[in-house]
Design an enzyme around this catalytic site. Structure first.
Site, PDB file in Angstrom:
ATOM      1  N   ARG A  93       8.342   3.238 -16.564  1.00 54.81           N
ATOM      2  CA  ARG A  93       8.148   4.434 -17.401  1.00 54.81           C
ATOM      3  C   ARG A  93       8.241   5.684 -16.535  1.00 54.81           C
ATOM      4  NH1 ARG A  93       3.074   5.892 -21.554  1.00 54.81           N
ATOM      5  NH2 ARG A  93       3.770   8.018 -21.963  1.00 54.81           N
ATOM      6  N   ASN A 147       7.561  -0.029 -27.950  1.00 56.93           N
ATOM      7  CA  ASN A 147       8.545   1.050 -27.972  1.00 56.93           C
ATOM      8  C   ASN A 147       9.786   0.708 -27.157  1.00 56.93           C
ATOM      9  OD1 ASN A 147       7.855   3.313 -29.583  1.00 56.93           O
ATOM     10  ND2 ASN A 147       6.102   3.699 -28.260  1.00 56.93           N
ATOM     11  N   CYS A 169       5.014   2.503 -36.359  1.00 57.58           N
ATOM     12  CA  CYS A 169       4.591   3.496 -35.357  1.00 57.58           C
ATOM     13  C   CYS A 169       3.292   4.144 -35.823  1.00 57.58           C
ATOM     14  CB  CYS A 169       5.666   4.561 -35.266  1.00 57.58           C
ATOM     15  SG  CYS A 169       5.207   6.025 -34.327  1.00 57.58           S
ATOM     16  N   ASP A 170       2.460   4.528 -34.860  1.00 60.28           N
ATOM     17  CA  ASP A 170       1.174   5.114 -35.250  1.00 60.28           C
ATOM     18  C   ASP A 170       1.157   6.644 -35.258  1.00 60.28           C
ATOM     19  OD1 ASP A 170       1.247   5.738 -32.614  1.00 60.28           O
ATOM     20  OD2 ASP A 170      -0.694   4.872 -32.102  1.00 60.28           O
ATOM     21  N   HIS A 200       9.997   8.481 -34.667  1.00 57.55           N
ATOM     22  CA  HIS A 200       9.778   9.665 -33.806  1.00 57.55           C
ATOM     23  C   HIS A 200      10.791  10.764 -34.142  1.00 57.55           C
ATOM     24  CE1 HIS A 200       7.363   7.402 -30.421  1.00 57.55           C
ATOM     25  NE2 HIS A 200       6.833   7.283 -31.636  1.00 57.55           N
ATOM     26  N   TYR A 264       7.336  14.551 -32.405  1.00 52.20           N
ATOM     27  CA  TYR A 264       8.353  14.198 -31.398  1.00 52.20           C
ATOM     28  C   TYR A 264       9.616  15.044 -31.508  1.00 52.20           C
ATOM     29  CZ  TYR A 264       5.881  10.255 -29.375  1.00 52.20           C
ATOM     30  OH  TYR A 264       4.979   9.483 -28.689  1.00 52.20           O
ATOM     31  N   ARG A 284       3.658  12.396 -18.012  1.00 50.03           N
ATOM     32  CA  ARG A 284       2.691  11.739 -18.903  1.00 50.03           C
ATOM     33  C   ARG A 284       2.213  10.390 -18.334  1.00 50.03           C
ATOM     34  NH1 ARG A 284      -1.628  11.490 -21.842  1.00 50.03           N
ATOM     35  NH2 ARG A 284      -1.636   9.710 -23.246  1.00 50.03           N
TER      36      ARG A 284
HETATM   37  P1  NAD Z   1       0.970  -1.506 -20.675  1.00 47.27           P
HETATM   38  O1  NAD Z   1       2.009  -1.483 -19.617  1.00 47.27           O
HETATM   39  O2  NAD Z   1      -0.442  -1.253 -20.354  1.00 47.27           O
HETATM   40  O3  NAD Z   1       1.007  -2.949 -21.382  1.00 47.27           O
HETATM   41  C1  NAD Z   1       2.151  -3.635 -21.690  1.00 47.27           C
HETATM   42  C2  NAD Z   1       2.006  -5.104 -21.290  1.00 47.27           C
HETATM   43  O4  NAD Z   1       3.198  -5.782 -21.698  1.00 47.27           O
HETATM   44  C3  NAD Z   1       1.869  -5.336 -19.782  1.00 47.27           C
HETATM   45  O5  NAD Z   1       0.716  -6.066 -19.507  1.00 47.27           O
HETATM   46  C4  NAD Z   1       3.120  -6.140 -19.430  1.00 47.27           C
HETATM   47  O6  NAD Z   1       2.927  -7.082 -18.410  1.00 47.27           O
HETATM   48  C5  NAD Z   1       3.448  -6.791 -20.757  1.00 47.27           C
HETATM   49  N1  NAD Z   1       4.835  -7.255 -20.882  1.00 47.27           N
HETATM   50  C6  NAD Z   1       5.963  -6.682 -20.445  1.00 47.27           C
HETATM   51  N2  NAD Z   1       7.030  -7.435 -20.771  1.00 47.27           N
HETATM   52  C7  NAD Z   1       6.555  -8.525 -21.426  1.00 47.27           C
HETATM   53  C8  NAD Z   1       7.179  -9.664 -22.007  1.00 47.27           C
HETATM   54  N3  NAD Z   1       8.498  -9.834 -21.996  1.00 47.27           N
HETATM   55  N4  NAD Z   1       6.384 -10.600 -22.590  1.00 47.27           N
HETATM   56  C9  NAD Z   1       5.046 -10.442 -22.611  1.00 47.27           C
HETATM   57  N5  NAD Z   1       4.412  -9.369 -22.089  1.00 47.27           N
HETATM   58  C10 NAD Z   1       5.159  -8.426 -21.501  1.00 47.27           C
HETATM   59  O7  NAD Z   1       1.487  -0.516 -21.804  1.00 47.27           O
HETATM   60  P2  NAD Z   1       0.697   0.336 -22.910  1.00 47.27           P
HETATM   61  O8  NAD Z   1       0.756   1.764 -22.539  1.00 47.27           O
HETATM   62  O9  NAD Z   1      -0.606  -0.260 -23.194  1.00 47.27           O
HETATM   63  O10 NAD Z   1       1.655   0.202 -24.174  1.00 47.27           O
HETATM   64  C11 NAD Z   1       2.022  -1.038 -24.716  1.00 47.27           C
HETATM   65  C12 NAD Z   1       3.153  -0.893 -25.712  1.00 47.27           C
HETATM   66  O11 NAD Z   1       2.681  -0.383 -26.944  1.00 47.27           O
HETATM   67  C13 NAD Z   1       4.251   0.069 -25.282  1.00 47.27           C
HETATM   68  O12 NAD Z   1       5.506  -0.416 -25.687  1.00 47.27           O
HETATM   69  C14 NAD Z   1       3.915   1.323 -26.017  1.00 47.27           C
HETATM   70  O13 NAD Z   1       5.008   2.188 -26.128  1.00 47.27           O
HETATM   71  C15 NAD Z   1       3.493   0.740 -27.333  1.00 47.27           C
HETATM   72  N6  NAD Z   1       2.759   1.608 -28.241  1.00 47.27           N
HETATM   73  C16 NAD Z   1       3.358   1.909 -29.405  1.00 47.27           C
HETATM   74  C17 NAD Z   1       2.749   2.686 -30.340  1.00 47.27           C
HETATM   75  C18 NAD Z   1       3.477   3.000 -31.607  1.00 47.27           C
HETATM   76  O14 NAD Z   1       3.132   3.880 -32.316  1.00 47.27           O
HETATM   77  N7  NAD Z   1       4.574   2.328 -31.946  1.00 47.27           N
HETATM   78  C19 NAD Z   1       1.475   3.179 -30.090  1.00 47.27           C
HETATM   79  C20 NAD Z   1       0.847   2.869 -28.894  1.00 47.27           C
HETATM   80  C21 NAD Z   1       1.510   2.056 -27.977  1.00 47.27           C
HETATM   81  C1  G6P Z   2       2.157   7.854 -30.009  1.00 50.61           C
HETATM   82  C2  G6P Z   2       3.456   7.231 -30.369  1.00 50.61           C
HETATM   83  C3  G6P Z   2       3.624   5.930 -29.664  1.00 50.61           C
HETATM   84  C4  G6P Z   2       3.483   6.092 -28.192  1.00 50.61           C
HETATM   85  C5  G6P Z   2       2.199   6.777 -27.851  1.00 50.61           C
HETATM   86  C6  G6P Z   2       2.321   7.210 -26.395  1.00 50.61           C
HETATM   87  O1  G6P Z   2       1.119   7.120 -30.540  1.00 50.61           O
HETATM   88  O2  G6P Z   2       3.607   7.022 -31.723  1.00 50.61           O
HETATM   89  O3  G6P Z   2       4.879   5.405 -29.994  1.00 50.61           O
HETATM   90  O4  G6P Z   2       3.509   4.842 -27.556  1.00 50.61           O
HETATM   91  O5  G6P Z   2       1.996   7.929 -28.610  1.00 50.61           O
HETATM   92  O6  G6P Z   2       1.109   7.261 -25.867  1.00 50.61           O
HETATM   93  P1  G6P Z   2       0.815   7.446 -24.319  1.00 50.61           P
HETATM   94  O7  G6P Z   2      -0.613   7.769 -24.378  1.00 50.61           O
HETATM   95  O8  G6P Z   2       1.121   6.101 -23.664  1.00 50.61           O
HETATM   96  O9  G6P Z   2       1.695   8.529 -23.813  1.00 50.61           O
HETATM   97 MN    MN Z   3       5.409   5.674 -32.021  1.00 45.59          MN
END
Ligand code: NAD
Ligand code: G6P
Ligand code: MN
Length: 441
Positions: A93, A147, A169-170, A200, A264, A284
């Site tokens: 990232r 994501n 998405c949240d 987004h 976004y 970030r």
């Molecule tokens: P993080 O790096 O703390 O956690 C991600 C985990 O995924 C890690 O432990 C990593 O080892 C694991 N991982 C990676 N590839 C993998 C695979 N192929 N199989 C199994 N596990 C695997 O990240 P985070 O900041 O906690 O975010 C997690 C995810 O959630 C991100 O993709 C983030 O963008 C997403 N997210 C999305 C929303 C949304 O609105 N859509 C909101 C919050 C977080």
């Molecule tokens: C929002 C978006 C998510 C994104 C997150 C990023 O919730 O909808 O898609 O993963 O923000 O958060 P962070 O705290 O990791 O920048």
């Molecule tokens: Mn999102």
């Protein structure tokens, strides 16, 4: 009521503790018999796994709790996968956020070149998890919020069109909490909305209360002055950079005061502002690592050290209860409305039927039904045509191993000024991502 088996994919995620606690807070409407954490990084998952084994043993002895890196163990005998993986973790990232600004372009994990780079890493990981689920629990549903959701959703549309996966998405949830607060309501569920866009990349066009009263005038007045800054939302987006984003929404709104925008859009409409407020050495991801990541793992350390979770302040991720709502909608046929990322196929009548769009859908036992949003205005349509082409080219580049298409994707992104700059960024991203991207021809 039936009890459900859940696998959290990305068990080592910073969001896992909040998700587990949130699930435990909602057992009355969504009963659970087992929670399994699955990650492909044993070390990262282990602390969270150990700490929450202790917590679960003390508080919910009747619920099976395991953590594993073995797909068979993780995905057998379950009803839902909640997927939150980050392929390449925070280390990658950091490249997504720092490489584009070296070339004068915004660096963001889901928008512009950084989002494309993350997309090319994520597709394979999400498909892998989906395939494990289908192999070991063919009737299960995957709720994916890994994501970049737009690119991941397009990839699953192309490559797994019949799979039971919902992409969500949240961001809209938090913004709807804020808008509800602006009009004196408690929850996003108090709003009946019309909304269209890509993930987004969307806009609210109508917001009513459940009695049919139009809430748009009051919300618009608010957003025109303060953006989303002073609406009380969830406790998820509270860091300094988020406050800046919520404030900037006021200027995003000004470009089209007939709609309310997703935050976004700032990256596409005000990249100059974003660049002026970017510190290339502290983006970030650094804020997240110094904040959320540190807090989560320190908390787990403490539980493990004390061998008890008693006396330690644990907070459920209240904002994430929409995930329980979604699972409950599928399991219990609640027919609640959610903004999902789904194939357009006429729901936006003047837009590419094959696009993955974010629109309201009614969810029940047999999946979702889309709510038509009709024709969209020229301004948004123009922006979305460009952006959806970027997302489709990125997915085609992954499928065909095409350097050319990836270059086109970057060139077409509104955030990138020229084909020359696009190529320079691409070549740097390619070098940084060589362990994660398919080999490009
Ligand atoms: P993080 O790096 O703390 O956690 C991600 C985990 O995924 C890690 O432990 C990593 O080892 C694991 N991982 C990676 N590839 C993998 C695979 N192929 N199989 C199994 N596990 C695997 O990240 P985070 O900041 O906690 O975010 C997690 C995810 O959630 C991100 O993709 C983030 O963008 C997403 N997210 C999305 C929303 C949304 O609105 N859509 C909101 C919050 C977080
Ligand atoms: C929002 C978006 C998510 C994104 C997150 C990023 O919730 O909808 O898609 O993963 O923000 O958060 P962070 O705290 O990791 O920048
Ligand atoms: Mn999102």
């Amino acid at each position: 009521m039936k009890k459900y088996g859940i696998t959290v994919a990305g068990g080592g995620s910073t969001f896992t503790p909040g998700i587990i606690l949130m699930l435990m807070d909602n057992l009355d409407r969504f009963p659970i018999r087992s929670i399994k954490l699955y990650d492909n990084d044993k070390n990262r998952q282990e602390k969270i796994g150990k700490a929450f084994s202790i917590y679960m043993r003390e508080n919910h002895e009747d619920i099976e709790f395991i953590y594993t890196t073995d797909p068979k163990e993780a995905f057998s005998d379950i009803d839902f996968v909640m997927a939150q993986i980050r392929v390449g973790k925070y280390e990658m990232r950091s490249h997504d956020e720092k490489i584009p600004p070296k070339h004068g372009v915004i660096g963001q994990e889901t928008c512009g070149p950084g989002g494309i780079a993350y997309g090319l890493r994520s597709i394979g990981g999400v498909l892998e998890v989906l395939d494990y689920m289908e192999k070991y629990s063919p009737d299960a549903w995957m709720l994916n919020y890994s994501n970049p959701a737009a690119i991941v959703a397009e990839a699953t549309r192309r490559l797994r069109p019949n799979s039971k996966i919902l992409n969500i998405c949240d961001m809209p949830i938090d913004l709807m909490y804020k808008m509800a607060d602006m009009v004196g309501k408690n929850s996003w569920k108090d709003l009946d909305v019309s909304y269209f866009g890509l993930n987004h990349f969307g806009w609210w066009t109508e917001i009513y209360d459940h009695d049919g009263n139009d809430l748009m005038p009051k919300i618009k007045e608010h957003v025109s002055k303060n953006g989303f800054y002073d609406g009380v939302g969830t406790n998820q987006h509270v860091d300094e950079s988020w406050i800046e984003t919520f404030t900037k929404a006021k200027d995003v709104y000004a470009v089209d005061p007939s709609t309310i925008p997703n935050t976004y859009l700032k990256y596409y409409l005000y990249p100059d502002f974003v660049m002026e407020h970017t510190d290339i050495n502290h983006t970030r991801v650094d804020e997240v690592r110094e904040g959320r990541e540190k807090e989560v793992f320190e908390l787990c350390d403490k539980i493990i050290e004390n061998n008890t979770a008693k006396g330690i302040k644990l907070e459920a991720d209240a904002h994430a209860s929409y995930i329980v709502d979604l699972a409950a909608a599928l399991a219990e046929n609640t027919k609640e409305t959610f903004l999902l990322i789904v194939p357009n196929d006429g729901a936006i009548s003047n837009f590419d039927p094959t696009a993955m769009v974010e629109i309201p859908c009614i969810v029940g036992k047999n999946g979702y039904k889309k709510i038509c949003q009709g024709q969209i205005p020229r301004f948004q349509k123009g922006l979305m045509e460009e952006q959806v082409a970027v997302e489709k080219l990125a997915v085609e580049a992954w499928i065909e191993h095409s350097y050319q298409k990836l270059w086109q994707a970057l060139t077409l992104s509104k955030t990138v000024p020229s084909a020359k700059v696009a190529k320079e960024i691409l070549d740097d991203l390619l070098e940084a991502n060589k362990d994660f991207w398919p080999e490009l021809n």
